[in-house]
Design a protein around this motif. Structure first.
Motif, PDB file in Angstrom:
ATOM      1  N   MET A  41       0.825  -1.215   0.000  1.00 37.99           N
ATOM      2  CA  MET A  41       0.000   0.000   0.000  1.00 37.99           C
ATOM      3  C   MET A  41       0.859   1.265   0.000  1.00 37.99           C
ATOM      4  N   PHE A  42       2.104   1.129   0.461  1.00 33.19           N
ATOM      5  CA  PHE A  42       2.945   2.306   0.668  1.00 33.19           C
ATOM      6  C   PHE A  42       3.827   2.605  -0.537  1.00 33.19           C
ATOM      7  N   ASN A  43       4.118   3.876  -0.690  1.00 38.08           N
ATOM      8  CA  ASN A  43       5.025   4.345  -1.726  1.00 38.08           C
ATOM      9  C   ASN A  43       6.439   4.316  -1.135  1.00 38.08           C
ATOM     10  N   LYS A  46       8.774   7.366  -0.859  1.00 36.05           N
ATOM     11  CA  LYS A  46       8.545   8.292   0.248  1.00 36.05           C
ATOM     12  C   LYS A  46       9.198   7.790   1.536  1.00 36.05           C
ATOM     13  N   GLN A  52       7.495  10.144   4.245  1.00 37.51           N
ATOM     14  CA  GLN A  52       6.395   9.500   4.950  1.00 37.51           C
ATOM     15  C   GLN A  52       6.610   9.479   6.470  1.00 37.51           C
ATOM     16  N   THR A  55       5.674  12.859   7.717  1.00 35.51           N
ATOM     17  CA  THR A  55       4.229  13.115   7.721  1.00 35.51           C
ATOM     18  C   THR A  55       3.559  12.411   8.887  1.00 35.51           C
ATOM     19  N   THR A  83      -6.904  10.006   1.445  1.00 34.83           N
ATOM     20  CA  THR A  83      -5.725   9.249   0.997  1.00 34.83           C
ATOM     21  C   THR A  83      -5.830   7.797   1.452  1.00 34.83           C
ATOM     22  N   HIS A  84      -6.175   7.592   2.716  1.00 33.80           N
ATOM     23  CA  HIS A  84      -6.273   6.235   3.252  1.00 33.80           C
ATOM     24  C   HIS A  84      -7.261   5.383   2.445  1.00 33.80           C
ATOM     25  N   LEU A  87      -6.127   4.408  -0.998  1.00 29.15           N
ATOM     26  CA  LEU A  87      -5.056   3.408  -1.050  1.00 29.15           C
ATOM     27  C   LEU A  87      -5.470   2.070  -0.438  1.00 29.15           C
ATOM     28  N   VAL A  89      -6.754   1.446   2.752  1.00 30.78           N
ATOM     29  CA  VAL A  89      -6.603   1.249   4.201  1.00 30.78           C
ATOM     30  C   VAL A  89      -7.969   0.884   4.779  1.00 30.78           C
ATOM     31  N   VAL A  97      -1.026  -1.042  12.935  1.00 33.28           N
ATOM     32  CA  VAL A  97      -0.285   0.207  13.159  1.00 33.28           C
ATOM     33  C   VAL A  97      -0.131   0.464  14.663  1.00 33.28           C
ATOM     34  N   TYR A 130     -10.221   8.345  13.226  1.00 32.64           N
ATOM     35  CA  TYR A 130      -9.918   8.174  11.797  1.00 32.64           C
ATOM     36  C   TYR A 130     -10.915   7.201  11.151  1.00 32.64           C
TER      37      TYR A 130
END
Ligand code: HEM
Length: 137
Positions: A41-43, A46, A52, A55, A83-84, A87, A89, A97, A130
């Motif tokens: 899922m992550f770039n 970054k 990342q 952020t 964004t979540h 992608l 999430v 997490v 969230y």
């Protein structure tokens, strides 16, 4: 969350300002090692550039500052939530997490039991905030 736990989190703000990035770097290291299934899922660019971790450190700092009234960070979270969701999430990723963040706090900041517990309770509260927003998207 108790008043004492709110105070503990607020007392951590200077440490987060100083060591937040180091903490989130350790967090990603733990998460990608223990839960490689979330990596896609992550770039990764970054991660390498450090963008990342920066952020996420900022997001944790914002949450700590507003822990007694999370509504104050709603406009920030509204953007992150988009964004979540884009992608992929999902609610079930949040405990991953949380577990890794607590592990990183434990290994880097050497917290006492009450501090660790306060972070556990705080994370669950932040995650719910969230998740509730992401469910409406
Ligand atoms: C309370 C917990 C969390 C906080 C405070 C948080 C914070 C953030 C922030 C601030 C961003 C940047 C948003 C943007 O640039 O628009 C972000 C992006 C992201 N988050 Fe979260 N997040 C949390 C939970 C999660 C969870 C549970 C996952 C899934 C494992 C996740 C995966 C991602 C991904 C994949 C991105 C995009 C990063 C990239 O492109 O590499 N986050 N998050």
């Amino acid at each position: 969350m108790t008043q004492e736990q709110i105070q503990i989190i607020k007392d951590c703000i200077p440490i987060l300002q100083k060591n937040g990035e180091e903490l989130t770097k350790e967090f990603y290291k733990i998460m990608f090692n223990d839960y490689p299934e979330v990596k896609s899922m992550f770039n990764m660019e970054k991660q390498i550039s450090g963008e990342q971790p920066k952020t996420l450190a900022m997001a944790i700092l914002i949450a700590a500052k507003n822990i007694d009234d999370l509504e104050k960070m709603r406009s920030f979270v509204d953007k992150v939530a988009i964004t979540h969701v884009k992608l992929g999430v999902k609610e079930e990723h949040y405990p991953i997490v949380g577990t890794c963040l607590l592990k990183a706090i434990k290994s880097l900041l050497n917290p006492d039991e009450a501090t660790l517990k306060a972070w556990e309770v705080a994370y669950n509260k932040i995650a719910k905030f969230y998740i509730d927003i992401e469910k409406t998207l």
